[in-house]
Design a protein around this motif. Structure first.
Motif, PDB file in Angstrom:
ATOM      1  N   UNK A   1     -24.806  23.037 -21.901  1.00  8.32           N
ATOM      2  CA  UNK A   1     -24.217  22.946 -23.245  1.00  8.32           C
ATOM      3  C   UNK A   1     -25.181  23.593 -24.230  1.00  8.32           C
ATOM      4  N   UNK A   2     -24.620  24.158 -25.292  1.00 11.40           N
ATOM      5  CA  UNK A   2     -25.404  24.781 -26.373  1.00 11.40           C
ATOM      6  C   UNK A   2     -26.405  25.794 -25.832  1.00 11.40           C
ATOM      7  N   UNK A   3     -25.985  26.564 -24.823  1.00  8.53           N
ATOM      8  CA  UNK A   3     -26.831  27.627 -24.289  1.00  8.53           C
ATOM      9  C   UNK A   3     -27.895  27.170 -23.314  1.00  8.53           C
ATOM     10  N   UNK A   4     -27.993  25.869 -23.053  1.00 10.49           N
ATOM     11  CA  UNK A   4     -29.023  25.341 -22.151  1.00 10.49           C
ATOM     12  C   UNK A   4     -28.398  24.872 -20.841  1.00 10.49           C
ATOM     13  N   UNK A   5     -28.993  25.301 -19.728  1.00  7.45           N
ATOM     14  CA  UNK A   5     -28.506  24.904 -18.414  1.00  7.45           C
ATOM     15  C   UNK A   5     -29.031  23.520 -18.063  1.00  7.45           C
ATOM     16  N   UNK A   6     -28.116  22.633 -17.646  1.00  9.11           N
ATOM     17  CA  UNK A   6     -28.499  21.275 -17.260  1.00  9.11           C
ATOM     18  C   UNK A   6     -28.531  21.097 -15.743  1.00  9.11           C
ATOM     19  N   UNK A   7     -27.717  21.863 -15.034  1.00  5.28           N
ATOM     20  CA  UNK A   7     -27.644  21.756 -13.572  1.00  5.28           C
ATOM     21  C   UNK A   7     -27.020  23.044 -13.045  1.00  5.28           C
ATOM     22  N   UNK A   8     -27.502  23.502 -11.893  1.00  3.03           N
ATOM     23  CA  UNK A   8     -26.892  24.684 -11.287  1.00  3.03           C
ATOM     24  C   UNK A   8     -27.119  24.671  -9.782  1.00  3.03           C
ATOM     25  N   UNK A   9     -26.261  25.403  -9.095  1.00  3.66           N
ATOM     26  CA  UNK A   9     -26.442  25.600  -7.661  1.00  3.66           C
ATOM     27  C   UNK A   9     -25.882  26.962  -7.285  1.00  3.66           C
ATOM     28  N   UNK A  10     -26.459  27.564  -6.271  1.00  2.00           N
ATOM     29  CA  UNK A  10     -25.992  28.851  -5.758  1.00  2.00           C
ATOM     30  C   UNK A  10     -25.575  28.646  -4.307  1.00  2.00           C
ATOM     31  N   UNK A  11     -24.334  28.999  -4.005  1.00  3.41           N
ATOM     32  CA  UNK A  11     -23.767  28.774  -2.680  1.00  3.41           C
ATOM     33  C   UNK A  11     -23.536  30.102  -1.977  1.00  3.41           C
ATOM     34  N   UNK A  12     -23.847  30.169  -0.693  1.00  2.52           N
ATOM     35  CA  UNK A  12     -23.682  31.413   0.065  1.00  2.52           C
ATOM     36  C   UNK A  12     -22.242  31.590   0.530  1.00  2.52           C
ATOM     37  N   UNK A  13     -21.326  31.531  -0.419  1.00  3.49           N
ATOM     38  CA  UNK A  13     -19.922  31.843  -0.157  1.00  3.49           C
ATOM     39  C   UNK A  13     -19.467  32.807  -1.254  1.00  3.49           C
ATOM     40  N   UNK A  14     -18.967  33.963  -0.845  1.00  7.57           N
ATOM     41  CA  UNK A  14     -18.513  34.973  -1.794  1.00  7.57           C
ATOM     42  C   UNK A  14     -17.418  35.806  -1.176  1.00  7.57           C
ATOM     43  N   UNK A  15     -16.824  36.684  -1.966  1.00  7.31           N
ATOM     44  CA  UNK A  15     -15.651  37.436  -1.520  1.00  7.31           C
ATOM     45  C   UNK A  15     -15.944  38.317  -0.308  1.00  7.31           C
ATOM     46  N   UNK A  16     -17.033  39.079  -0.347  1.00  8.44           N
ATOM     47  CA  UNK A  16     -17.366  39.968   0.767  1.00  8.44           C
ATOM     48  C   UNK A  16     -17.826  39.159   1.969  1.00  8.44           C
ATOM     49  N   UNK A  17     -18.715  38.203   1.748  1.00 10.19           N
ATOM     50  CA  UNK A  17     -19.280  37.417   2.853  1.00 10.19           C
ATOM     51  C   UNK A  17     -18.186  36.663   3.612  1.00 10.19           C
ATOM     52  N   UNK A  18     -17.256  36.031   2.892  1.00 14.27           N
ATOM     53  CA  UNK A  18     -16.201  35.270   3.557  1.00 14.27           C
ATOM     54  C   UNK A  18     -15.197  36.187   4.258  1.00 14.27           C
TER      55      UNK A  18
END
Length: 301
Positions: A146-163
Motif C-alpha cells: 500500500x502507498x508504494x510500499x511492499x508488505x509481502x511478496x513471493x515469486x513462483x516458478x510458474x509462467x506462460x512459457x515454462x508451463x
C-alpha cells in the motif's frame, strides 16, 4: 527536475523498452517498444540460454540501443528476470549486452522483480492497498502493498512459457495435459496464497493478463488505452482463460488482439491466472488491469 531514462525489461518471452522523462513520477513517455524474443526457450529443460535465443535478444538490444541514443537518454537500466536467473550461462549473455549498451545487465531476484512490478503497477492506478499479480514467461510474482510500499511478496516458478513447455505439448493441448498442468499450478499457487490476507483490490499486469483482458473485452484490435484500467468480472476472466487454453495456436493467432509471438504460450499463462484468481482469498469480484508494470518500476528506480 526531470531526467530522461531508458528502462529495459528482459523477460523469458519478451524484451521491452521504455524511454521516459522521470521526475516525481513517470511522465512524458516517449517510446514504449516490445519484441518477442523467447530468451527462455528451453531453459526449464536445459538450464542454459539457447544460442539462437541469445542472438534474437541481442538483435533487439541493438535496435533499442539506437533508439536510446537518438532520444538522448541520460541513464540506462537493463534488468533481466526469470530466464536469466535460471541459466548457467547468464554471464555470457550479460557480457554481450554490456558490449552493446555500455551498462551491465542486472539479474533481478524474485523479490526485486516483485517490488518493481508493484511500484510500476500501482503508481499509475494508485489504489490504497492492493495485491499485484504479474505473470511472466518463466515466473509469476504476487505482491501485497500500500502507498508504494511492499508488505509481502513471493515469486513462483510458474509462467506462460515454462508451463507450456513442461505440460502443454500438443496443439491443442489434450485434456490430460491441461488437467496435469492445472493441478500443478493450483498446488504451487495455493501454497503461496495460504498466508495471504483477504484481498480487496486485485491488480493484474504484463502481457499474459493484458491479452486475456483484451479477450474478455472482445476488442477488434489490441488497444492499450481500453485495456488499462479495465475492471473485469472474475467469472469472465476465468471463462476467457478456459477459452484460450482450448484453442489451437492457429485459432489464437486469428484473434485480432493477439500478438503472434504470444499465441503459442498464452494457454500456459491462462492456467496460471485461473489458478491465481481461484486460490486467492478475494473480497472483490473484479480484476483491475494495468498497462503499467515492472518496466515502469524499473524506469522510476
Amino acid at each position: 527536475m526531470t531526467r530522461r531514462v531508458a528502462a529495459i525489461d528482459c523477460g523469458t518471452n519478451s524484451i521491452r523498452l521504455l524511454v521516459t522523462d522521470v521526475g516525481d513520477g513517470v511522465a512524458d513517455e516517449l517510446v514504449r517498444e516490445m519484441r518477442i524474443v523467447r530468451l527462455g526457450q528451453g531453459v526449464d529443460a536445459t538450464g542454459r540460454l539457447d544460442p539462437r535465443a541469445i542472438e534474437r535478444t541481442l538483435e533487439a538490444t541493438r535496435e533499442y540501443a539506437e533508439i536510446i541514443v537518438s532520444l538522448g537518454a541520460e541513464r540506462i537500466r537493463f534488468c533481466a528476470t526469470s530466464a536469466a536467473r535460471d541459466a548457467s550461462n547468464a554471464e555470457e549473455f550479460a557480457t554481450a549486452v554490456e558490449a552493446i549498451l555500455g551498462v551491465r545487465p542486472e539479474i533481478l531476484t524474485g523479490a526485486e522483480e516483485a517490488r518493481a512490478s508493484f511500484i510500476g503497477a500501482t503508481g499509475g492506478l494508485g489504489p490504497e492497498g492492493a495485491l499485484v499479480v504479474d505473470i511472466g514467461g518463466g515466473s509469476t510474482e504476487l505482491v501485497v502493498g500500500r502507498s508504494g510500499a511492499v508488505e509481502w511478496s513471493t515469486s513462483l516458478d510458474v509462467g506462460a512459457v515454462r508451463m507450456t513447455e513442461r505440460f502443454l505439448m500438443s496443439d491443442p493441448p489434450t485434456a490430460d495435459q491441461v488437467a496435469t498442468c492445472r493441478d500443478y499450478v493450483a498446488e504451487v499457487v495455493g501454497d503461496a496464497a495460504a498466508g495471504v490476507a483477504p484481498v480487496a483490490t486485485l491488480v493484474g499486469v504484463a502481457g499474459t493478463i493484458t491479452t486475456i483482458a483484451a479477450h474478455v473485452l472482445n476488442l477488434p484490435a489490441y488497444d492499450r488505452t481500453l485495456v488499462h484500467g479495465a475492471r473485469l468480472p472474475i467469472d469472465d476472466v476465468r471463462a476467457a482463460c478456459s477459452s484460450l487454453v482450448e484453442m489451437t495456436v492457429e485459432q489464437r493467432r486469428g484473434l485480432p488482439f493477439m500478438h503472434p509471438g504470444r499465441a503459442d504460450v498464452i494457454g500456459g499463462g491462462a492456467l496460471v491466472l485461473d489458478a491465481v484468481v481461484t486460490a486467492l482469498p478475494l473480497t472483490t469480484s473484479e480484476l483491475l488491469v494495468s498497462e503499467h508494470d515492472i518496466l515502469d518500476g524499473i524506469a522510476l528506480s
